[in-house]
Design a protein around this motif. Structure first.
Motif, PDB file in Angstrom:
ATOM      1  N   HIS A 152     -16.011  20.124 -16.057  1.00 51.96           N
ATOM      2  CA  HIS A 152     -14.739  20.663 -15.581  1.00 51.96           C
ATOM      3  C   HIS A 152     -13.691  20.600 -16.686  1.00 51.96           C
ATOM      4  CE1 HIS A 152     -15.576  20.178 -11.002  1.00 51.96           C
ATOM      5  NE2 HIS A 152     -16.697  20.305 -11.663  1.00 51.96           N
ATOM      6  N   ALA A 153     -13.700  19.506 -17.444  1.00 52.37           N
ATOM      7  CA  ALA A 153     -12.712  19.342 -18.512  1.00 52.37           C
ATOM      8  C   ALA A 153     -12.873  20.414 -19.583  1.00 52.37           C
ATOM      9  CB  ALA A 153     -12.832  17.950 -19.126  1.00 52.37           C
ATOM     10  N   ASP A 154     -14.116  20.739 -19.935  1.00 53.84           N
ATOM     11  CA  ASP A 154     -14.349  21.784 -20.928  1.00 53.84           C
ATOM     12  C   ASP A 154     -13.922  23.148 -20.400  1.00 53.84           C
ATOM     13  OD1 ASP A 154     -15.277  20.079 -22.871  1.00 53.84           O
ATOM     14  OD2 ASP A 154     -17.399  20.463 -22.466  1.00 53.84           O
ATOM     15  N   ILE A 155     -14.172  23.414 -19.120  1.00 55.73           N
ATOM     16  CA  ILE A 155     -13.765  24.697 -18.532  1.00 55.73           C
ATOM     17  C   ILE A 155     -12.246  24.828 -18.536  1.00 55.73           C
ATOM     18  CG2 ILE A 155     -13.668  25.994 -16.356  1.00 55.73           C
ATOM     19  CD1 ILE A 155     -16.554  25.048 -15.841  1.00 55.73           C
ATOM     20  N   ARG A 156     -11.556  23.774 -18.159  1.00 56.94           N
ATOM     21  CA  ARG A 156     -10.085  23.812 -18.186  1.00 56.94           C
ATOM     22  C   ARG A 156      -9.575  24.011 -19.608  1.00 56.94           C
ATOM     23  NH1 ARG A 156     -10.721  19.744 -14.169  1.00 56.94           N
ATOM     24  NH2 ARG A 156     -10.498  18.095 -15.726  1.00 56.94           N
ATOM     25  N   ALA A 157     -10.216  23.345 -20.574  1.00 55.23           N
ATOM     26  CA  ALA A 157      -9.797  23.493 -21.964  1.00 55.23           C
ATOM     27  C   ALA A 157     -10.007  24.930 -22.449  1.00 55.23           C
ATOM     28  CB  ALA A 157     -10.563  22.512 -22.845  1.00 55.23           C
ATOM     29  N   LEU A 158     -11.139  25.548 -22.077  1.00 57.53           N
ATOM     30  CA  LEU A 158     -11.381  26.933 -22.456  1.00 57.53           C
ATOM     31  C   LEU A 158     -10.321  27.865 -21.862  1.00 57.53           C
ATOM     32  CD1 LEU A 158     -15.253  27.058 -22.001  1.00 57.53           C
ATOM     33  CD2 LEU A 158     -14.026  27.302 -24.168  1.00 57.53           C
ATOM     34  N   ALA A 159      -9.941  27.607 -20.601  1.00 57.10           N
ATOM     35  CA  ALA A 159      -8.927  28.439 -19.948  1.00 57.10           C
ATOM     36  C   ALA A 159      -7.557  28.287 -20.607  1.00 57.10           C
ATOM     37  CB  ALA A 159      -8.835  28.080 -18.471  1.00 57.10           C
ATOM     38  N   LEU A 160      -7.333  27.145 -21.247  1.00 54.78           N
ATOM     39  CA  LEU A 160      -6.075  26.887 -21.957  1.00 54.78           C
ATOM     40  C   LEU A 160      -6.189  27.184 -23.446  1.00 54.78           C
ATOM     41  CD1 LEU A 160      -5.084  23.545 -20.182  1.00 54.78           C
ATOM     42  CD2 LEU A 160      -3.994  25.784 -19.888  1.00 54.78           C
ATOM     43  N   CYS A 161      -7.333  27.748 -23.862  1.00 53.28           N
ATOM     44  CA  CYS A 161      -7.561  28.143 -25.263  1.00 53.28           C
ATOM     45  C   CYS A 161      -7.499  26.947 -26.207  1.00 53.28           C
ATOM     46  CB  CYS A 161      -6.549  29.205 -25.695  1.00 53.28           C
ATOM     47  SG  CYS A 161      -6.572  30.683 -24.665  1.00 53.28           S
ATOM     48  N   ARG A 162      -8.015  25.814 -25.751  1.00 51.11           N
ATOM     49  CA  ARG A 162      -7.928  24.591 -26.554  1.00 51.11           C
ATOM     50  C   ARG A 162      -9.254  24.163 -27.174  1.00 51.11           C
ATOM     51  NH1 ARG A 162      -4.183  20.924 -22.437  1.00 51.11           N
ATOM     52  NH2 ARG A 162      -2.212  22.030 -22.828  1.00 51.11           N
ATOM     53  N   ARG A 163     -10.350  24.832 -26.874  1.00 51.76           N
ATOM     54  CA  ARG A 163     -11.651  24.386 -27.374  1.00 51.76           C
ATOM     55  C   ARG A 163     -12.413  25.557 -27.975  1.00 51.76           C
ATOM     56  NH1 ARG A 163     -13.870  19.717 -25.450  1.00 51.76           N
ATOM     57  NH2 ARG A 163     -15.325  20.075 -27.166  1.00 51.76           N
ATOM     58  N   SER A 164     -11.877  26.127 -29.037  1.00 53.34           N
ATOM     59  CA  SER A 164     -12.526  27.285 -29.654  1.00 53.34           C
ATOM     60  C   SER A 164     -13.883  26.936 -30.246  1.00 53.34           C
ATOM     61  CB  SER A 164     -11.630  27.881 -30.735  1.00 53.34           C
ATOM     62  OG  SER A 164     -11.379  26.929 -31.764  1.00 53.34           O
ATOM     63  N   GLU A 165     -14.141  25.636 -30.476  1.00 52.83           N
ATOM     64  CA  GLU A 165     -15.426  25.247 -31.051  1.00 52.83           C
ATOM     65  C   GLU A 165     -16.541  25.197 -30.013  1.00 52.83           C
ATOM     66  OE1 GLU A 165     -13.722  21.347 -29.598  1.00 52.83           O
ATOM     67  OE2 GLU A 165     -12.987  23.238 -30.436  1.00 52.83           O
ATOM     68  N   LEU A 166     -16.198  25.262 -28.713  1.00 55.49           N
ATOM     69  CA  LEU A 166     -17.221  25.264 -27.670  1.00 55.49           C
ATOM     70  C   LEU A 166     -17.960  26.604 -27.682  1.00 55.49           C
ATOM     71  CD1 LEU A 166     -15.428  23.594 -24.620  1.00 55.49           C
ATOM     72  CD2 LEU A 166     -17.343  22.677 -25.925  1.00 55.49           C
ATOM     73  N   LYS A 167     -19.261  26.547 -27.898  1.00 58.00           N
ATOM     74  CA  LYS A 167     -20.052  27.774 -28.002  1.00 58.00           C
ATOM     75  C   LYS A 167     -21.306  27.642 -27.153  1.00 58.00           C
ATOM     76  CE  LYS A 167     -18.527  28.360 -32.785  1.00 58.00           C
ATOM     77  NZ  LYS A 167     -18.960  28.427 -34.200  1.00 58.00           N
ATOM     78  N   GLY A 168     -21.638  28.685 -26.436  1.00 54.41           N
ATOM     79  CA  GLY A 168     -22.839  28.679 -25.621  1.00 54.41           C
ATOM     80  C   GLY A 168     -24.098  28.663 -26.467  1.00 54.41           C
ATOM     81  N   ASP A 169     -25.183  28.143 -25.891  1.00 55.62           N
ATOM     82  CA  ASP A 169     -26.465  28.138 -26.601  1.00 55.62           C
ATOM     83  C   ASP A 169     -27.300  29.376 -26.270  1.00 55.62           C
ATOM     84  OD1 ASP A 169     -26.847  27.137 -23.963  1.00 55.62           O
ATOM     85  OD2 ASP A 169     -28.781  26.306 -24.544  1.00 55.62           O
ATOM     86  N   VAL A 170     -26.858  30.183 -25.313  1.00 55.68           N
ATOM     87  CA  VAL A 170     -27.519  31.449 -24.990  1.00 55.68           C
ATOM     88  C   VAL A 170     -26.712  32.618 -25.549  1.00 55.68           C
ATOM     89  CG1 VAL A 170     -28.492  32.900 -23.170  1.00 55.68           C
ATOM     90  CG2 VAL A 170     -28.418  30.410 -22.873  1.00 55.68           C
ATOM     91  N   ILE A 171     -25.404  32.637 -25.269  1.00 55.50           N
ATOM     92  CA  ILE A 171     -24.470  33.572 -25.902  1.00 55.50           C
ATOM     93  C   ILE A 171     -23.356  32.756 -26.531  1.00 55.50           C
ATOM     94  CG2 ILE A 171     -22.835  35.469 -25.590  1.00 55.50           C
ATOM     95  CD1 ILE A 171     -24.394  36.348 -23.149  1.00 55.50           C
ATOM     96  N   ALA A 172     -23.176  32.898 -27.833  1.00 58.72           N
ATOM     97  CA  ALA A 172     -22.080  32.259 -28.559  1.00 58.72           C
ATOM     98  C   ALA A 172     -21.165  33.362 -29.077  1.00 58.72           C
ATOM     99  CB  ALA A 172     -22.602  31.404 -29.703  1.00 58.72           C
TER     100      ALA A 172
END
Length: 211
Positions: free
Chosen positions: A170-190
């Motif tokens: 949940h924390a990573d999802i909230r961070a993505l919605a706030l544009c705070r975790r640009s380094e988070l990349k999917g392992d299927v689609i990055a």
């Protein structure tokens, strides 16, 4: 057909895809980074839609099943896993940029939608199922593998599409919605790294989703 993804800048600098409303044949073919035999997943993306009807964001089909994994948006967010369907009603309609994450886990059958970082009511879908590998993965259209046609096209802007083979926090999802975790990349689609091919008039435009 235009290819992108192999020599692009980091995902936070990658442009958005624009799917023109006047071209019903527009879609993006994706070469996933791993096979699509999934026991869980999280799909996150930003969109600014131009059409209020049901539109396909991501579609994965095999020779045996068209709706192996499909996510649509409209008056509700629709999710197909292994040909079974649930939908999540949306609290409001907007023509602005919105951030979505859809997640599913086979071991529990739990399916969830997050809109702009806020989670909705959990649904149950296909407990114990594992998606089949060897299919076709596209953005912006739903493909009927047997007929070889595309339908339910997306029109508007799409950006920061990432697909993981697990349910991210949940924390990573909230961070993505706030544009705070640009380094988070999917392992299927990055986003910005996975090879993709643009067809039917899809173009690259500047991405204001996180501005």
């Amino acid at each position: 057909m235009k290819g992108v993804g192999e020599r692009n800048p980091p995902n936070f600098a990658f442009p958005a895809f624009y799917f023109p409303a006047e071209n019903i044949a527009s879609y993006v073919a994706v070469q996933p980074l791993r096979d699509m035999k999934l026991q869980a997943f999280t799909l996150c993306f930003w969109i600014q839609a131009q059409n209020r009807g049901s539109q396909t964001i991501l579609a994965y089909c095999t020779q045996e099943r068209d709706n192996e994994l499909v996510v649509t948006v409209g008056s509700a967010v629709g999710l197909w896993v292994g040909g079974r369907f649930v939908e999540f009603p949306l609290p409001h309609k907007s023509e602005e940029w919105l951030h979505y994450c859809v997640a599913w886990a086979s071991h529990s059958g739990a399916a969830n939608l997050w809109l702009n970082g806020a989670v909705g009511r959990e649904k149950n879908l296909q407990r114990g199922y594992v998606s089949q590998a060897g299919g076709t993965l596209v953005l912006g259209k739903d493909r009927d593998e047997l007929l070889g046609i595309f339908s339910n096209g997306f029109s508007g802007w799409m950006s920061h599409v990432s697909l993981w083979s697990w349910v991210i926090s949940h924390a990573d999802i909230r961070a993505l919605a706030l544009c705070r975790r640009s380094e988070l990349k999917g392992d299927v689609i990055a986003w910005g790294e996975t090879p993709m091919s643009l067809s039917g008039g899809v173009v690259l435009e500047s991405d204001p989703s996180c501005q």
